[in-house]
Design a protein around this motif. Sequence first.
Motif, mmCIF file in Angstrom:
data_model
loop_
_atom_site.group_PDB
_atom_site.id
_atom_site.type_symbol
_atom_site.label_atom_id
_atom_site.label_comp_id
_atom_site.label_asym_id
_atom_site.label_seq_id
_atom_site.Cartn_x
_atom_site.Cartn_y
_atom_site.Cartn_z
ATOM 1 N N ALA A 185 0.826 -1.212 0.000
ATOM 2 C CA ALA A 185 0.000 0.000 0.000
ATOM 3 C C ALA A 185 0.863 1.265 0.000
ATOM 4 O O ALA A 185 0.585 2.231 0.697
ATOM 5 N N PHE A 217 -5.573 2.960 -1.452
ATOM 6 C CA PHE A 217 -4.962 2.268 -0.312
ATOM 7 C C PHE A 217 -5.617 2.636 1.017
ATOM 8 O O PHE A 217 -5.486 1.902 1.992
ATOM 9 N N GLN A 232 -6.534 -3.199 1.102
ATOM 10 C CA GLN A 232 -5.170 -3.731 1.184
ATOM 11 C C GLN A 232 -5.102 -4.934 0.252
ATOM 12 O O GLN A 232 -5.865 -5.887 0.419
ATOM 13 N N HIS A 277 -11.069 -2.369 4.069
ATOM 14 C CA HIS A 277 -10.892 -1.769 5.395
ATOM 15 C C HIS A 277 -12.217 -1.468 6.089
ATOM 16 O O HIS A 277 -12.338 -1.670 7.304
#
Length: 166
Positions: free
Chosen positions: A58, A95, A99, A129
């Motif tokens: 990332a 990012f 991920q 995320h």
Amino acid sequence: MKRMILPALAIVVMASCGKTGNQETIQTPTEKTDIMQKEEKQKIEALLIQYKRALNTADATLSASLYTRDGVFMPTEAPSAIGSGNILKAYEFIFSQIQLSIEFYIDEIEIENDLAFATTSSKGTTLIHATGDTIPEANRELFVFEKANGEWKIARYMFNKTARMQ
């Protein structure tokens, strides 16, 4: 016994003296071109390895640094990012959302002077995320490279999803 390939200049100098080591060998223009093409393909493969590392870690700064200044990043279902600053912002946003953990597979690399293209595929997983879910990731990619100041960079990059693995 392995045969070592001598630099072109050494071959020319040795050939003009009538010797090329233990054997009488003169590199043809076609052989020289083939060797140069192989070296350039290896440089592009190394660039793709760096790009994979940037994606898997990332690293938006590294990702953007692999592009030409006027490069174009064309992600699936998102606007194109044109130029260094916009490419960096695009990777920073991506990012912040996901991920990646992927592997690249190179299908072909073709070079013509200071331009080249590669077709690749990638497989792995994506951690989202927002939800914590990890989902399969599979893409096919098209890279266009430009050699500037002796270094290959990504000039254009586009990818799209392939059938997801279950």
